[in-house]
Design a protein around this motif. Structure first.
Motif, PDB file in Angstrom:
ATOM      1  N   LEU A 185       0.819  -1.210   0.000  1.00 39.17           N
ATOM      2  CA  LEU A 185       0.000   0.000   0.000  1.00 39.17           C
ATOM      3  C   LEU A 185       0.855   1.263   0.000  1.00 39.17           C
ATOM      4  N   LYS A 186       0.407   2.235  -0.742  1.00 40.16           N
ATOM      5  CA  LYS A 186       0.954   3.576  -0.639  1.00 40.16           C
ATOM      6  C   LYS A 186       0.169   4.301   0.457  1.00 40.16           C
ATOM      7  N   LEU A 187       0.884   4.890   1.389  1.00 48.17           N
ATOM      8  CA  LEU A 187       0.236   5.519   2.534  1.00 48.17           C
ATOM      9  C   LEU A 187       0.337   7.035   2.446  1.00 48.17           C
ATOM     10  N   ARG A 188      -0.753   7.691   2.803  1.00 47.35           N
ATOM     11  CA  ARG A 188      -0.762   9.143   2.936  1.00 47.35           C
ATOM     12  C   ARG A 188      -1.331   9.436   4.324  1.00 47.35           C
ATOM     13  N   VAL A 189      -0.432   9.833   5.227  1.00 48.44           N
ATOM     14  CA  VAL A 189      -0.804   9.977   6.636  1.00 48.44           C
ATOM     15  C   VAL A 189      -0.922  11.460   6.985  1.00 48.44           C
ATOM     16  N   ALA A 190      -2.081  11.850   7.476  1.00 47.13           N
ATOM     17  CA  ALA A 190      -2.322  13.241   7.864  1.00 47.13           C
ATOM     18  C   ALA A 190      -2.198  13.385   9.375  1.00 47.13           C
ATOM     19  N   GLY A 191      -1.201  14.156   9.815  1.00 49.24           N
ATOM     20  CA  GLY A 191      -1.083  14.506  11.214  1.00 49.24           C
ATOM     21  C   GLY A 191      -1.866  15.773  11.496  1.00 49.24           C
ATOM     22  N   LYS A 192      -1.658  16.347  12.682  1.00 43.85           N
ATOM     23  CA  LYS A 192      -2.469  17.491  13.095  1.00 43.85           C
ATOM     24  C   LYS A 192      -2.283  18.693  12.179  1.00 43.85           C
ATOM     25  N   THR A 193      -1.041  18.967  11.767  1.00 42.68           N
ATOM     26  CA  THR A 193      -0.794  20.117  10.897  1.00 42.68           C
ATOM     27  C   THR A 193      -1.497  19.945   9.557  1.00 42.68           C
ATOM     28  N   MET A 194      -1.375  18.758   8.973  1.00 43.39           N
ATOM     29  CA  MET A 194      -2.039  18.506   7.697  1.00 43.39           C
ATOM     30  C   MET A 194      -3.554  18.565   7.840  1.00 43.39           C
ATOM     31  N   LEU A 195      -4.085  18.066   8.958  1.00 42.68           N
ATOM     32  CA  LEU A 195      -5.530  18.128   9.175  1.00 42.68           C
ATOM     33  C   LEU A 195      -6.020  19.572   9.212  1.00 42.68           C
ATOM     34  N   ARG A 196      -5.211  20.456   9.825  1.00 41.76           N
ATOM     35  CA  ARG A 196      -5.593  21.872   9.866  1.00 41.76           C
ATOM     36  C   ARG A 196      -5.661  22.454   8.451  1.00 41.76           C
ATOM     37  N   LEU A 197      -4.696  22.087   7.623  1.00 40.36           N
ATOM     38  CA  LEU A 197      -4.690  22.586   6.243  1.00 40.36           C
ATOM     39  C   LEU A 197      -5.878  22.038   5.452  1.00 40.36           C
ATOM     40  N   LEU A 198      -6.131  20.738   5.606  1.00 39.39           N
ATOM     41  CA  LEU A 198      -7.267  20.140   4.912  1.00 39.39           C
ATOM     42  C   LEU A 198      -8.576  20.749   5.391  1.00 39.39           C
ATOM     43  N   GLY A 199      -8.602  21.133   6.676  1.00 41.27           N
ATOM     44  CA  GLY A 199      -9.808  21.711   7.245  1.00 41.27           C
ATOM     45  C   GLY A 199     -10.197  23.047   6.662  1.00 41.27           C
ATOM     46  N   LEU A 200      -9.270  23.696   5.964  1.00 43.48           N
ATOM     47  CA  LEU A 200      -9.607  24.944   5.303  1.00 43.48           C
ATOM     48  C   LEU A 200     -10.618  24.725   4.180  1.00 43.48           C
ATOM     49  N   PHE A 201     -10.672  23.492   3.669  1.00 45.77           N
ATOM     50  CA  PHE A 201     -11.544  23.183   2.534  1.00 45.77           C
ATOM     51  C   PHE A 201     -12.575  22.101   2.851  1.00 45.77           C
ATOM     52  N   ASN A 202     -12.359  21.371   3.959  1.00 39.04           N
ATOM     53  CA  ASN A 202     -13.207  20.222   4.280  1.00 39.04           C
ATOM     54  C   ASN A 202     -13.694  20.333   5.722  1.00 39.04           C
TER      55      ASN A 202
END
Length: 323
Positions: free
Chosen positions: A248-265
């Motif tokens: 599997l190719k993994l894409r792991v979102a930590g807290k910083t990435m979650l904050r960035l994604l939260g700008l749109f989601n």
């Protein structure tokens, strides 16, 4: 007439409880907002009575609870609308007491505890001191119910669960990984994924709830149902790779990435405050529940992953056939 009603029956836990009651030949009522969805899920079961409700109408809630002895509450809300949890609990509880419901079982979460203060595993006497908005809303929900029990208005209990997974459970942390393991692509995970964690296999929940219904000593207290042991998300991904032969190719979102994604989601935005459960593990101790009802069957992770992957394959095959 059924003596048990499943409020919020259309979700994964509702299906598990319904299956457990069905296996006992016990009639049950399924209650939800969308009658068409309920009929699609339960219309083929002669034991299921289907009732649509409108939580904003006291008469509708009372009608849904009328004639019922035990109400099992699994009503969900959007992750960005957790302020509705206490409100919906109050409306349902008031209606249940008005029509004479005797027992009320809430399927709960670990959110009301906040961060672990006593060390793992956590018992039911752990302080409920949530530091998040979602934890406070879930605690308020529990408080309404247990205060009604303490005042003698109804017999109530909470069954607290960890994160869950299983066939068709799209809300699971592991769902995207299971899809990638079967179909290819990238597995989206919320990290860190190497910290201790536990998961309950959803089909294991229903039989426990069915036993609680007939256990008078269960009421007036809160209980834990733990997972099949301590693991990590990474270990379960490795098991998916082993069973499928696909790396599997993994894409792991930590807290910083979650904050960035939260700008749109909006969902990702709301996940941020709960990320502490990934970094600071909370593992449940359910020894008290096992003393109450006896040994609990817990599906090993290897078996649970196998069934989960098989469900993804079945869904994909159905989609391909429809196309």
């Amino acid at each position: 007439m059924p003596r048990v009603a499943l409020f919020g029956a259309a979700g994964a836990i509702g299906h598990s409880v319904a299956a457990a009651l069905r296996s006992k030949g016990q009639p049950y009522r399924v209650v939800g907002r969308n009658e068409q969805r309920l009929r699609k899920a339960f219309g083929g079961d002669p034991l299921a009575e289907i009732v649509a409700w409108n939580p904003d109408s006291p008469a509708s809630v009372q009608a849904a609870a009328s004639g019922i002895e035990t109400l099992i509450y699994m009503v969900g809300v959007d992750y960005w609308q957790f302020q509705l949890h206490p409100e919906l609990m109050r409306k349902t509880l008031d209606a249940a007491m008005a029509v004479g419901v005797k027992n009320f079982i809430l399927i709960g979460t670990v959110y009301p505890y906040g961060r672990v203060q006593t060390g793992n595993p956590v018992r039911e006497d752990h302080p409920r001191e949530p530091h998040t908005f979602k934890g406070r809303m879930r605690k308020a929900q529990e408080d309404l119910l247990m205060q009604a029990d303490a005042s003698g208005q109804i017999h109530a209990t909470v069954l607290r669960l960890p994160d869950f997974y299983g066939p068709g459970v799209e809300a699971s942390l592991l769902h995207r990984a299971a899809q990638a393991a079967v179909n290819g692509g990238t597995a989206d995970l919320i990290g860190p994924i190497d910290r201790p964690h536990e998961f309950i296999y959803v089909p294991d929940v229903g039989p426990v709830v069915a036993r609680l219904i007939d256990t008078p000593a269960a009421f007036g207290k809160i209980w834990h149902l733990a997972g099949a042991g301590v693991t990590t998300q990474h270990d379960l991904v490795l098991e998916m790779e082993r069973q499928t032969g696909r790396e599997l190719k993994l894409r792991v979102a930590g807290k910083t990435m979650l904050r960035l994604l939260g700008l749109f989601n909006p969902l990702m935005r709301e996940v941020v405050e709960m990320n502490y459960l990934m970094t600071d593990p909370l593992i449940l101790d359910d020894s008290a529940l096992q003393r109450l009802i006896g040994p609990i069957r817990k599906t090993p992770y290897v078996e649970g992953i196998r069934h989960t992957l098989a469900a993804v394959r079945k869904t994909q095959s159905a989609a391909n056939a429809a196309a």
